[in-house]
Structure formats: structure tokens, C-alpha cells
Design a protein around this motif. Structure first.
Motif, mmCIF file in Angstrom:
data_model
loop_
_atom_site.group_PDB
_atom_site.id
_atom_site.type_symbol
_atom_site.label_atom_id
_atom_site.label_comp_id
_atom_site.label_asym_id
_atom_site.label_seq_id
_atom_site.Cartn_x
_atom_site.Cartn_y
_atom_site.Cartn_z
ATOM 1 N N ARG A 55 33.819 42.121 41.713
ATOM 2 C CA ARG A 55 35.225 42.505 41.668
ATOM 3 C C ARG A 55 36.142 41.311 41.878
ATOM 4 N NH1 ARG A 55 33.418 46.874 44.799
ATOM 5 N NH2 ARG A 55 34.303 45.914 46.661
ATOM 6 N N LYS A 56 35.786 40.441 42.785
ATOM 7 C CA LYS A 56 36.629 39.290 43.066
ATOM 8 C C LYS A 56 36.642 38.298 41.904
ATOM 9 C CE LYS A 56 38.547 39.879 47.066
ATOM 10 N NZ LYS A 56 40.014 39.891 47.186
ATOM 11 N N CYS A 57 35.473 38.115 41.268
ATOM 12 C CA CYS A 57 35.404 37.169 40.145
ATOM 13 C C CYS A 57 36.213 37.662 38.958
ATOM 14 C CB CYS A 57 33.945 36.963 39.712
ATOM 15 S SG CYS A 57 32.975 35.996 40.871
ATOM 16 N N GLY A 58 36.241 38.973 38.742
ATOM 17 C CA GLY A 58 36.910 39.525 37.566
ATOM 18 C C GLY A 58 38.267 40.112 37.839
ATOM 19 N N GLY A 59 38.842 39.839 39.011
ATOM 20 C CA GLY A 59 40.127 40.419 39.358
ATOM 21 C C GLY A 59 41.265 39.865 38.514
ATOM 22 N N GLU A 60 42.369 40.613 38.443
ATOM 23 C CA GLU A 60 43.517 40.212 37.635
ATOM 24 C C GLU A 60 44.188 38.956 38.175
ATOM 25 O OE1 GLU A 60 46.191 43.437 37.380
ATOM 26 O OE2 GLU A 60 44.856 44.706 36.188
ATOM 27 N N GLU A 61 44.009 38.662 39.468
ATOM 28 C CA GLU A 61 44.677 37.506 40.037
ATOM 29 C C GLU A 61 43.997 36.203 39.645
ATOM 30 O OE1 GLU A 61 41.809 39.114 43.206
ATOM 31 O OE2 GLU A 61 43.122 39.833 41.600
ATOM 32 N N GLY A 62 42.850 36.253 38.985
ATOM 33 C CA GLY A 62 42.179 35.044 38.520
ATOM 34 C C GLY A 62 40.862 34.831 39.229
ATOM 35 N N ARG A 63 40.115 33.875 38.714
ATOM 36 C CA ARG A 63 38.808 33.589 39.282
ATOM 37 C C ARG A 63 38.926 33.047 40.695
ATOM 38 N NH1 ARG A 63 36.123 30.696 33.974
ATOM 39 N NH2 ARG A 63 35.785 32.599 32.779
ATOM 40 N N HIS B 57 37.037 33.189 51.863
ATOM 41 C CA HIS B 57 36.081 32.821 52.911
ATOM 42 C C HIS B 57 35.198 34.041 53.168
ATOM 43 C CE1 HIS B 57 35.093 29.709 55.886
ATOM 44 N NE2 HIS B 57 34.661 30.725 56.621
ATOM 45 N N ALA B 58 33.920 33.968 52.794
ATOM 46 C CA ALA B 58 33.066 35.153 52.780
ATOM 47 C C ALA B 58 31.775 34.910 53.545
ATOM 48 C CB ALA B 58 32.749 35.554 51.335
ATOM 49 N N THR B 59 31.242 36.001 54.082
ATOM 50 C CA THR B 59 29.955 35.979 54.774
ATOM 51 C C THR B 59 29.146 37.196 54.343
ATOM 52 O OG1 THR B 59 30.928 34.887 56.702
ATOM 53 C CG2 THR B 59 28.802 35.970 57.008
ATOM 54 N N ASN B 60 27.934 36.959 53.836
ATOM 55 C CA ASN B 60 27.038 38.055 53.418
ATOM 56 C C ASN B 60 27.737 39.017 52.451
ATOM 57 O OD1 ASN B 60 24.980 37.065 54.987
ATOM 58 N ND2 ASN B 60 25.471 38.367 56.747
ATOM 59 N N VAL B 61 28.316 38.484 51.374
ATOM 60 C CA VAL B 61 29.024 39.338 50.427
ATOM 61 C C VAL B 61 28.046 40.136 49.582
ATOM 62 C CG1 VAL B 61 31.010 37.828 50.310
ATOM 63 C CG2 VAL B 61 29.139 37.490 48.715
ATOM 64 N N SER B 62 28.453 41.340 49.210
ATOM 65 C CA SER B 62 27.624 42.183 48.348
ATOM 66 C C SER B 62 27.859 41.813 46.894
ATOM 67 C CB SER B 62 27.976 43.659 48.558
ATOM 68 O OG SER B 62 29.285 43.930 48.079
ATOM 69 N N PRO B 63 26.897 42.113 46.015
ATOM 70 C CA PRO B 63 27.106 41.836 44.582
ATOM 71 C C PRO B 63 28.346 42.533 44.024
ATOM 72 C CG PRO B 63 24.789 42.287 45.014
ATOM 73 C CD PRO B 63 25.531 42.596 46.282
ATOM 74 N N ALA B 64 28.609 43.762 44.462
ATOM 75 C CA ALA B 64 29.767 44.501 43.959
ATOM 76 C C ALA B 64 31.070 43.801 44.343
ATOM 77 C CB ALA B 64 29.757 45.927 44.502
ATOM 78 N N TYR B 65 31.164 43.345 45.593
ATOM 79 C CA TYR B 65 32.362 42.645 46.043
ATOM 80 C C TYR B 65 32.544 41.346 45.262
ATOM 81 C CZ TYR B 65 35.463 39.990 49.132
ATOM 82 O OH TYR B 65 36.494 39.242 49.632
ATOM 83 N N LEU B 66 31.453 40.603 45.069
ATOM 84 C CA LEU B 66 31.501 39.350 44.333
ATOM 85 C C LEU B 66 31.971 39.584 42.906
ATOM 86 C CD1 LEU B 66 30.817 36.297 44.588
ATOM 87 C CD2 LEU B 66 28.569 36.838 43.661
#
Length: 459
Positions: free
Chosen positions: A382-390, A371-380
Motif C-alpha cells: 500500500r505504501k509503495c503504490g500510494g497516491e502520494e508517491g513512492r 520509518h518501519a519495523t517488521n512491516v507486513s507485505p500488505a502495508y509495504l
């Protein structure tokens, strides 16, 4: 590149893009049928790549033999057996290595014969690339930096139906004949196959021990031979310390140069023996009791229940909007199957129409939501490519100042690796705090959805 792939598709093959010899598509071994649309899309996503084909129904005899006369002899065996049964297409990468193509209606497993050449090279082999494998048919060879070439017609100009047919039994017979020719006429030596069966090492035999010891003394494939011989000694009941001393003695007698590489192999012997002990211990464990699998739930029933759950909290402008929301939730559980995905947009003419509530009821139904608000490109990123999955992102900052209109909920395509939910029509719900509302939605989920939705429910 695109033209060649379209020709291959039209001739009955299944092309895929590759970087060098490595497929760039995720889960390429489980792909469905390639379409012309896929190929057009690849031209933009994967420019300047090679082209391979899947070998499940187009087995390929890969002749990795460095001696030109021996490689020609292998091709002659194939022509004698199959030339009257179909077109012989021969592809060259790094000559004299070559590949010859067949067809099959029943996919079978990869099969190979490994050889030790007269000059001591143990990396030469002849293999039939089959189900689960792919082979390059167009592009630049990464070893020579030159295009792949063909003797006779190229594969993209040859219909699959005119290739000679082959099956598993014929493959084994062909490889046996090739091995006989290489051994008897060209001085090659057939390497003994020592592959494990059912995940466990073969029981030691005198023949295998002799072959392994001879190869170690000759300096051939030291790591593999030391590993296999250590397993056989441990399985035969020898003490680990005795196995280490025996292998070190063989290495001292080896004709391989006693250089840095030789020293690394000697130093690695205790680790190889420990690994053999561990494998023997694991093999001795009794198999776990089989658990009867629960019957699969009807997909239609599950989707109907998801739609009913969503409609408890969201008042949709039409039945089609509810169906779109339900299908979008289902598609987030199959993200690895898509090359592009959709964003689900909840649109409203003014704040307070219930957009956040629609996001909250979606959150417990999708895997790994954020659940995100005004996410930065860097945060997005990291979350998309994290080891825990998409991740699946739920954004709440998408209120639009538009004139009121009927039927404001819609979905639209967007190339992205993370599905994004953004804003809906009106909802039927009380105006409590967001965290409390999400807990209420989760508590309303049936417990049988826990595995499907990838969330924790409260009862």
C-alpha cells in the motif's frame, strides 16, 4: 521477441515493449538510449509483449484509411516521392491500413490530416507519428489477433540509415498531396482543423461555423462538433442560454438517429456550454507575473555538503562507504528513472553500534521516508503504490550476529520499487531517544536543502 528487439537495436532503432499498442515502461517518452541489457531484462519482466520503436528519429506515416484503393493511392504517393531516396518499408496490421517508415536527424512534432469518408466515417486519417510517439513493428495485432506483416523487408532487417529522409516541411507537403489525392480521386472530405493555439480556442470564423453546423446536421462526431461550436458562439459574445437553444435546434434537425446516443448528446449540451464559458473566463485572466528562476546549484557542491552532513553523525569504515551513502541518498530522488534500485545495508557485528543513528540522519535527506519495523507485505504494498508517491523505507530490525570484521558497510543490488535502508557501522552521537535524535539531525540541515530533500527542517 528478444532476438527481434536486439536486431532492431543493432539496425539503429530504439525498441520498447508494449502491451498491445500501449508502452509498458514508465516515462517511455523520456527514455535514454536502449541497451542490450535493457532488452535482456525485458524478456523476464514483460514476457509475451509486442515490440514498438520510438518515432523521434524514425517518423512513421500511419495510413488509417479503410478503403483499399484509397490506401493504395496514398502509398503510391509516398513511393513516387521517396522510393529513389531510400528503402520503403511497409508494415500491415489491419489491412488495408498500413505504416511507412522514414528517418530524420532533427525530431519534429506529430502532424495529421483527418478525413470524412464517402460513407460518413469521420475517424479515418493519415498522420506522421514523430517525436513523443511510438509505433508497433512486431507482435500480434490486438484487432485481428494475427501477427503484423511486412511488404518487402521488415524493419528489423533494414538499417535505419537506408530509410528515406524527411523533415517537418516535407511532411506537411506530403500530407497536403495525400489529402488532394483522397479528396479529388476517392471522394473523401478533408476535416477542417480546429485545434486550439496556445491553449485557447480559435476565434470564430464563418467558415468554421458553417463546417461545424453542417457536420452536426449530418450527424458526424456530434460531441466534438457541439463542443467546438459552443466555444465559438460563447467567444462571439452570445448568451449561454441562447447557445444552448441554438445547439438543441441543430440537434433536432440532425439526420442522426434520434436514439439513446442522440439523447445523451442533447442532454450534454448545457455542460458543454458551461465549459466554454469557463474557458473564456480563464483565457481573459491576465497571465501571472513571471518569477525569475534561481540559478541551479552545483550538483558536486551539493553532494559534498550532503556527505559532510552525514559524516558529522556517522563514523564510516572508509571514505568509499561515505560516498556510497551519499550517492544512495541522491538516487532516491530519481526513483522514476530506474527500473531497478539498490538497498543500502548498514551492517554491524553487535547491537549498539549506531545503525539506527545512520538511518535517522538518512531520513530527512530522502523524499517521503517511512520509518518501519517488521512491516507486513500488505502495508509495504500500500505504501509503495500510494497516491502520494513512492516511499523510502527505513527498517531497524536487521542486526546481524557476525564475527567482527573491518569495513562492514556495503551496498548491494535488489530489484524493488522502494529503497530500503537497513543497519551501519559505528556512529559519533549521543545515546538519546530516537525521536529526539531525529529532530537533532533535521535541525542540522541547511535550509537550502529543504526542496532537495523533500523534508521539513528546524532552525
Amino acid at each position: 521477441m528478444t532476438e527481434i528487439r536486439l536486431k532492431l537495436l543493432a539496425q539503429g532503432y530504439q525498441p520498447i515493449p508494449t502491451a498491445g499498442k500501449v508502452p509498458v515502461l514508465p516515462h517511455w517518452t523520456k527514455r535514454g538510449r536502449t541497451s542490450a541489457g535493457d532488452i535482456e531484462m525485458w524478456s523476464g519482466l514483460y514476457p509475451n509483449t509486442n515490440t514498438g520503436i520510438l518515432c523521434a528519429t524514425v517518423p512513421c506515416l500511419d495510413i488509417d484509411i479503410e478503403d483499399a484503393d484509397a490506401a493504395n493511392a496514398v502509398e503510391a504517393v509516398v513511393r513516387e516521392r521517396f522510393e529513389e531516396r531510400g528503402a520503403i518499408c511497409v508494415r500491415f496490421g489491419r489491412s488495408p491500413r498500413r505504416a511507412i517508415f522514414f528517418k530524420t536527424e532533427t525530431p519534429f512534432k506529430h502532424t495529421e490530416r483527418k478525413f470524412a469518408a464517402p460513407n460518413g466515417d469521420t475517424k479515418q486519417k493519415v498522420e506522421m507519428l514523430a517525436d513523443g510517439r511510438q509505433v508497433i513493428v512486431h507482435g500480434i495485432h490486438e484487432g485481428t489477433s494475427k501477427p503484423y506483416s511486412w511488404f518487402g523487408a521488415a524493419l528489423h532487417d533494414t538499417p535505419r540509415d537506408v530509410l528515406p529522409a524527411i523533415d517537418q516541411a516535407e511532411t506537411e507537403a506530403l500530407l497536403d498531396e495525400i489529402a488532394h489525392v483522397l479528396v479529388e480521386a476517392h471522394g473523401y472530405r478533408l476535416a477542417t482543423s480546429r485545434k486550439p493555439r496556445n491553449g485557447h480556442e480559435l476565434k470564430p470564423t464563418n467558415t468554421d461555423w458553417e463546417v461545424l453546423q453542417r457536420d452536426i446536421l449530418a450527424g458526424h462526431s456530434l460531441h466534438d462538433n457541439l463542443r467546438d461550436l459552443s466555444c465559438k458562439m460563447i467567444y462571439a459574445g452570445m448568451e449561454p442560454g441562447a447557445v444552448v437553444n441554438c445547439l438543441r435546434g441543430l440537434m433536432e434537425q440532425s439526420t442522426a438517429p434520434h436514439d439513446e446516443r442522440w439523447q445523451e448528446r442533447v442532454s450534454d449540451i448545457p455542460r458543454l456550454v458551461d465549459g466554454a464559458v469557463k474557458r473564456k473566463t480563464e483565457a481573459a485572466k491576465p497571465p501571472p507575473h513571471a518569477v525569475a528562476a534561481k540559478p541551479a546549484e552545483s550538483g558536486a557542491t551539493l553532494l559534498d555538503d550532503v556527505r559532510a552532513f552525514l559524516c558529522r553523525f556517522v563514523s564510516y569504515p572508509s571514505v568509499h562507504a561515505a560516498v556510497a551513502h551519499t550517492l544512495w541518498v541522491a538516487h532516491t530522488h530519481l526513483m522514476s528513472a530506474w527500473e531497478s534500485t539498490a538497498r543500502l545495508a548498514f551492517l554491524s557485528p553487535e547491537p549498539g553500534s549506531g545503525k539506527t543513528r545512520a538511518l535517522e540522519v538518512s531520513e530527512p535527506l530522502v523524499p517521503r521516508p517511512v520509518h518501519a519495523t517488521n512491516v507486513s507485505p500488505a502495508y509495504l504494498y500500500r505504501k509503495c503504490g500510494g497516491e502520494e508517491g513512492r516511499r523510502r523505507f527505513c527498517s531497524t530490525r536487521s542486526t546481524l550476529s557476525l564475527a567482527p570484521r573491518q569495513g562492514s558497510m556495503r551496498t548491494f543490488g535488489r530489484s524493488s520499487t522502494a529503497a530500503t535502508a537497513a543497519a551501519p557501522p559505528s556512529v559519533v552521537a549521543s545515546s538519546t531517544a530516537s525521536a529526539s535524535r531525529r529532530r537533532t539531525c533535521r535541525a542540522s540541515l541547511p535550509s537550502r536543502w529543504q526542496g532537495w530533500a523533500g523534508c521539513r527542517t528546524r532552525s
